[in-house]
Write an enzyme that holds these catalytic residues in place. Structure first.
Site, PDB file in Angstrom:
ATOM      1  N   HIS A 187       0.803  -1.218   0.000  1.00 50.28           N
ATOM      2  CA  HIS A 187       0.000   0.000   0.000  1.00 50.28           C
ATOM      3  C   HIS A 187       0.834   1.265   0.000  1.00 50.28           C
ATOM      4  CE1 HIS A 187      -3.178  -2.893   0.618  1.00 50.28           C
ATOM      5  NE2 HIS A 187      -3.843  -2.017  -0.101  1.00 50.28           N
ATOM      6  N   ARG A 197     -10.935   3.913  -1.976  1.00 50.86           N
ATOM      7  CA  ARG A 197     -10.490   3.062  -0.853  1.00 50.86           C
ATOM      8  C   ARG A 197     -10.840   3.768   0.461  1.00 50.86           C
ATOM      9  NH1 ARG A 197      -5.751   2.034  -4.495  1.00 50.86           N
ATOM     10  NH2 ARG A 197      -5.535  -0.225  -4.692  1.00 50.86           N
ATOM     11  N   ARG A 250     -15.827   1.579  -2.335  1.00 50.50           N
ATOM     12  CA  ARG A 250     -15.560   0.240  -1.798  1.00 50.50           C
ATOM     13  C   ARG A 250     -15.733   0.291  -0.280  1.00 50.50           C
ATOM     14  NH1 ARG A 250      -9.806  -2.557  -2.406  1.00 50.50           N
ATOM     15  NH2 ARG A 250      -9.168  -1.004  -0.897  1.00 50.50           N
ATOM     16  N   GLU A 271     -11.014 -10.740  -6.069  1.00 55.14           N
ATOM     17  CA  GLU A 271      -9.601 -10.704  -5.702  1.00 55.14           C
ATOM     18  C   GLU A 271      -9.151 -11.971  -4.984  1.00 55.14           C
ATOM     19  OE1 GLU A 271      -8.879  -7.059  -3.554  1.00 55.14           O
ATOM     20  OE2 GLU A 271     -10.697  -7.253  -2.375  1.00 55.14           O
ATOM     21  N   ASN A 282      -4.175  -6.952  -7.500  1.00 59.81           N
ATOM     22  CA  ASN A 282      -3.119  -6.903  -6.472  1.00 59.81           C
ATOM     23  C   ASN A 282      -3.264  -8.088  -5.528  1.00 59.81           C
ATOM     24  OD1 ASN A 282      -2.679  -4.471  -7.662  1.00 59.81           O
ATOM     25  ND2 ASN A 282      -3.611  -3.266  -6.040  1.00 59.81           N
ATOM     26  N   ASP A 283      -4.492  -8.264  -5.046  1.00 64.00           N
ATOM     27  CA  ASP A 283      -4.727  -9.398  -4.154  1.00 64.00           C
ATOM     28  C   ASP A 283      -4.878 -10.692  -4.935  1.00 64.00           C
ATOM     29  OD1 ASP A 283      -4.580  -8.593  -1.448  1.00 64.00           O
ATOM     30  OD2 ASP A 283      -6.358  -7.362  -1.766  1.00 64.00           O
ATOM     31  N   ARG A 298       2.122  -9.858  -1.190  1.00 68.55           N
ATOM     32  CA  ARG A 298       2.355  -8.695  -2.057  1.00 68.55           C
ATOM     33  C   ARG A 298       3.251  -7.641  -1.414  1.00 68.55           C
ATOM     34  NH1 ARG A 298      -3.670  -5.922  -2.104  1.00 68.55           N
ATOM     35  NH2 ARG A 298      -2.657  -3.952  -2.493  1.00 68.55           N
ATOM     36  N   CYS A 344      -9.266  -3.043 -11.417  1.00 69.06           N
ATOM     37  CA  CYS A 344      -8.829  -1.880 -10.645  1.00 69.06           C
ATOM     38  C   CYS A 344      -7.531  -2.126  -9.872  1.00 69.06           C
ATOM     39  CB  CYS A 344      -9.933  -1.418  -9.692  1.00 69.06           C
ATOM     40  SG  CYS A 344     -10.312  -2.620  -8.414  1.00 69.06           S
TER      41      CYS A 344
END
Ligand code: PEP
Ligand code: MG
Length: 580
Positions: A191, A298, A334, A433, A456-457, A467, A504
């Protein structure tokens, strides 16, 4: 000149003085003191050394009592180190001769000692570096006392060098004064890296021990595009990077001019480019970069930056601000995605052994229903402002989606009873994800209004590679054939039932993947605002026919190296500046 190689986390070149942030957030500015202040600084040092020694002696006695002499030896080492007259003499010399503050002089001397210890071959002595950190922290705490300075109040432009930056630290940093980041840990989708890209600040992560090599104050070059950090550059490197910095800025300015042009391929196929945002103020920036909506807001950042959970009113104000900035454009909010590397102070001190697989995200919300309901109330209240959609993260089972929808329905009922307005028809979608959700995408399309692929996940879970862990970063690749097949499967499932699908994850804003994603059938991509112009440049300089040929070819590869090399070659053949 020292050159270090890490992972490119946020593109661009930054050149400026290093500012080493220690893990306790001490900010120790390099300030020259007046000769008249020297005695006071030395007194401050002596008092801090004495107090630290006293503390360590007490710890040693307690350790001997509770754990035996073996553990007490560790503190004996600390005590000896602090009491060593040579240590005091070197710090006093730095105060008197270089006119440094006691804190700065002490930190510098400790940094030198840590380097010495790190370079000895004896593993026992090497391990003592940790003890030196501990000693440094302790003494600095006494020297600085209450005068600890706040990283949020930087006064000059600097490059932040740190072990890690938490998302809450990153957003509280004064971005006008942060030129770049050089970070010990992390990966491309940790992040910290995402936030650096969001802020448009060049960053290199996974540098190992950059905090030990950089003293602070020296000139640093951050090459965020290639993952390189150079300290004390020679004149030739400096000139080369200044030219590169200039070229990068020229290219971004040129591409920004595409803002009002549509994202459309040369053979006329349109794409929709949306923005990922983390804080409400960013919505405005997103539209300046030409976003056609917010594809991922987010919301958890609101929770990370304060010691208490934000109230319904505070959340509502943030969501309303985003809705208002978006006007008629769609906004996908989200719901809270806390946990793993986004730990809120309010989550308490319980840590999962395996946080990415632990109580995070929607799972956490479904166990903390009171908090979740407040969050959903605030979202629904803001829905009257425009075209809002609600998205649940980290879905692995259909049951979770149903539970989340039931909770949303309960909240709607409450609002209804209280006569509070909200939009009844807000579309509800999910993030794909987890491999489980990707494999069951066709089933999820029956109950979800839209899908958004969080690569990403999805990459982390498909390949079983953390990650945010630099030690396995070489194994983390969104272009692994397994991940690509899952993405393809999700797109096909969504298209079959005519359910909108977006991607995304960071993949969406990475230029080399753009043609592949279009070719796989994606027409909506959501990314960090600063990436929108470049991705638009790529789309405008290719054709859908070519993208589909690329996708067909990639689907035949069985290794990620092959995929990467091929995509790199295909990308090199493009000129995003020359699309007309
Ligand atoms: C993802 O996982 O791809 C995603 C977009 O969510 P986040 O990076 O916030 O986990
Ligand atoms: Mg995610």
């Amino acid at each position: 000149m020292i050159t270090k190689k890490g992972i490119n986390a946020s593109p661009g070149v930054a050149i400026g003085p290093a500012f080493v942030l220690d893990t306790e957030e001490y900010r120790i500015p390099q300030r020259t003191i007046d000769p008249a202040q020297i005695p006071a600084q030395v007194r401050n040092l002596d008092a801090a050394l004495a107090a630290s020694r006293q503390e360590v002696a007490e710890l040693r006695a307690a350790a001997a009592r509770k754990l035996g002499d073996e553990t007490a030896v560790i503190f004996a080492f600390h005590e000896q180190f602090i009491a060593d007259p040579k240590l005091r003499t070197s710090v006093v010399d730095a105060i008197e001769q270089q006119r440094h503050t006691a804190a700065y002089a002490f930190a510098q001397i400790m940094n030198q000692r840590q380097r010495l210890f790190r370079n000895v071959p004896d593993p026992y002595l090497k391990e003592r570096v940790r003890d030196l950190f501990d000693i440094e922290r302790r003494v600095l705490r006494h020297i600085l006392g209450r005068a600890r300075e706040d990283v949020a109040r930087l006064t000059d432009p600097v490059i932040i060098v740190a072990e890690d930056i938490t998302p809450s630290q990153a957003i509280s940093l004064d971005r006008r004064h942060v030129l770049g980041f050089a970070i010990n840990v992390g990966g491309q989708t940790s992040h910290m890296a995402i936030i650096a890209r969001m802020l448009g600040i060049p960053a290199v992560v996974a540098l190992g021990d950059v905090t030990a090599d950089i003293l602070g104050g020296e000139t640093l070059i951050i090459d965020g595009s290639n993952g390189i950090v150079i300290a004390d550059p020679d004149a030739e490197s400096l000139a080369r990077y200044q030219a590169q910095q200039h070229e990068y800025e020229r290219l971004t300015t040129r591409l920004r001019a595409l803002r009002d042009q549509p994202a459309i391929t040369r053979d006329g196929v349109p794409a929709q480019l949306l923005a990922n945002i983390e804080v409400p103020e960013e919505a405005r920036i997103a539209f300046e970069f030409g976003a056609e909506g917010i594809g991922l807001y987010r919301t958890e950042l609101l929770f990370l930056s304060s010691p208490r959970p934000p109230t319904e009113e505070q959340q509502y104000e943030a969501f309303r601000a985003v809705m208002r900035a978006a006007g008629d454009h769609p906004v996908i909010i989200r719901t809270l995605d806390l946990g793993a590397d986004k730990l809120a102070p309010t989550m308490g001190g319980q840590h999962d052994h395996n946080p990415a697989l632990g109580l995070r995200s929607l799972r956490y919300c479904l166990l903390h229903l009171d908090m979740f309901k407040v969050h959903l109330r605030a979202i629904l209240r803001a829905s009257v402002e425009g075209d809002m959609r609600i998205m649940f993260p980290m879905i692995a089972t259909l049951m979770e989606l149903r539970q989340a929808k039931t909770t949303l329905a309960d909240v709607k009922e409450d609002l209804e009873e209280e006569g509070i307005p909200f939009r009844r028809d807000v579309p509800v979608g999910i993030m794909i994800e987890t491999p489980a959700a990707a494999m069951l995408a066709s089933i999820f399309t029956r109950e979800a209004g839209f899908l958004s692929i969080g690569t990403n996940d999805l990459t982390q879970y498909t390949l079983a590679v953390d990650r945010a862990n630099e030690r396995v970063a070489h194994l983390y690749s969104a272009h692994n054939p397994a991940v690509i097949r899952l993405i393809h499967q999700v797109i096909r499932a969504a298209r079959r039932r005519d359910v909108p699908v977006t991607l995304c994850g960071e993949m969406a804003g990475t230029p080399i993947y753009c043609q592949l994603l279009l070719g796989l059938g994606l027409q909506r991509l959501s990314m960090a605002p600063a990436n929108i112009p470049l991705i638009k440049g790529v789309i405008r300089s290719t054709t859908m026919e070519h993208c589909q040929a690329i996708a067909r070819k990639v689907m035949q590869f069985d290794g990620d190296r092959q995929v990467l090399n091929y995509l790199r070659d295909e990308f090199r053949g493009l000129d995003p500046e020359d699309e007309t």
